[in-house]
Design an enzyme around this catalytic site. Structure first.
Site, short mmCIF file in Angstrom:
data_model
loop_
_atom_site.label_atom_id
_atom_site.label_comp_id
_atom_site.label_asym_id
_atom_site.label_seq_id
_atom_site.Cartn_x
_atom_site.Cartn_y
_atom_site.Cartn_z
CG ASP A 1 -6.53 -1.63 -1.58
OD1 ASP A 1 -6.74 -2.85 -1.73
OD2 ASP A 1 -5.61 -1.18 -0.87
CG ASP B 1 -2.05 -0.98 1.14
OD1 ASP B 1 -2.43 -1.36 0.02
OD2 ASP B 1 -2.58 -1.37 2.20
#
Length: 168
Positions: free
Chosen positions: A141, A123
């Site tokens: 995401d 991330d």
């Protein structure tokens, strides 16, 4: 009647490829250029910050001992297969729903590769206001989120048109 791939939602599978490639290339760039937790400020409310997510959204089950990796792998594979089957049955002109399904599949496969390759998801998109940070996320995401929102919108639009048909 079975639809061929040009007539079905499978015609939209190029979106899966675009999302998957954008996600994987961006993560490879982060891995090659950032140390863990390194952060670069881009805007007054946005950083690139490399973090590892061993869980799901918002690091759900991140400290569950490792079994969650295989659960999330199975969920990603299951949803990708199910949505691909549904795409095969959808007419290609159902734009919103086909786009939604392909965004979810592309995102699920992007995060799946991370889990299998690294044991975690990379991330790096870090939005914040003052000292309050939204959990870091990635392109996969974002695609899953946008796809889910489109599915919800489509379900409301579909139920609204069903209501109109019943009244007529």
């Amino acid at each position: 009647m079975q639809l061929n791939w040009k007539e079905s939602g499978l015609r939209w599978y190029w979106v899966v490829v675009v999302v998957f490639l954008a996600d994987q290339l961006s993560k490879q760039w982060v891995l090659a250029n950032f140390d863990l937790y390194e952060s670069v400020k881009l805007l007054p409310f946005f950083n690139f910050t490399y973090v590892r997510n061993y869980g799901a959204a918002f690091s759900f089950l991140h400290d569950a001992g490792g079994w969650q990796r295989w659960l999330f792998t199975a969920v990603a594979v299951g949803f990708s297969v199910l949505l691909t089957i549904w795409l095969r049955k959808q007419p290609a002109n159902m734009v919103r729903l086909n786009l939604a399904y392909t965004l979810v599949i592309g995102g699920a496969l992007g995060n799946l590769i991370d889990r299998l390759q690294h044991g975690f998801v990379v991330d790096f998109l870090d939005f914040y206001w003052n000292t309050a940070h939204y959990p870091a996320f990635n392109i996969a995401d974002a695609a899953i989120f946008i796809g889910a929102v489109l599915i919800i919108i489509d379900s409301f639009k579909a139920s609204s048109s069903d209501d109109k048909a019943i009244k007529e």
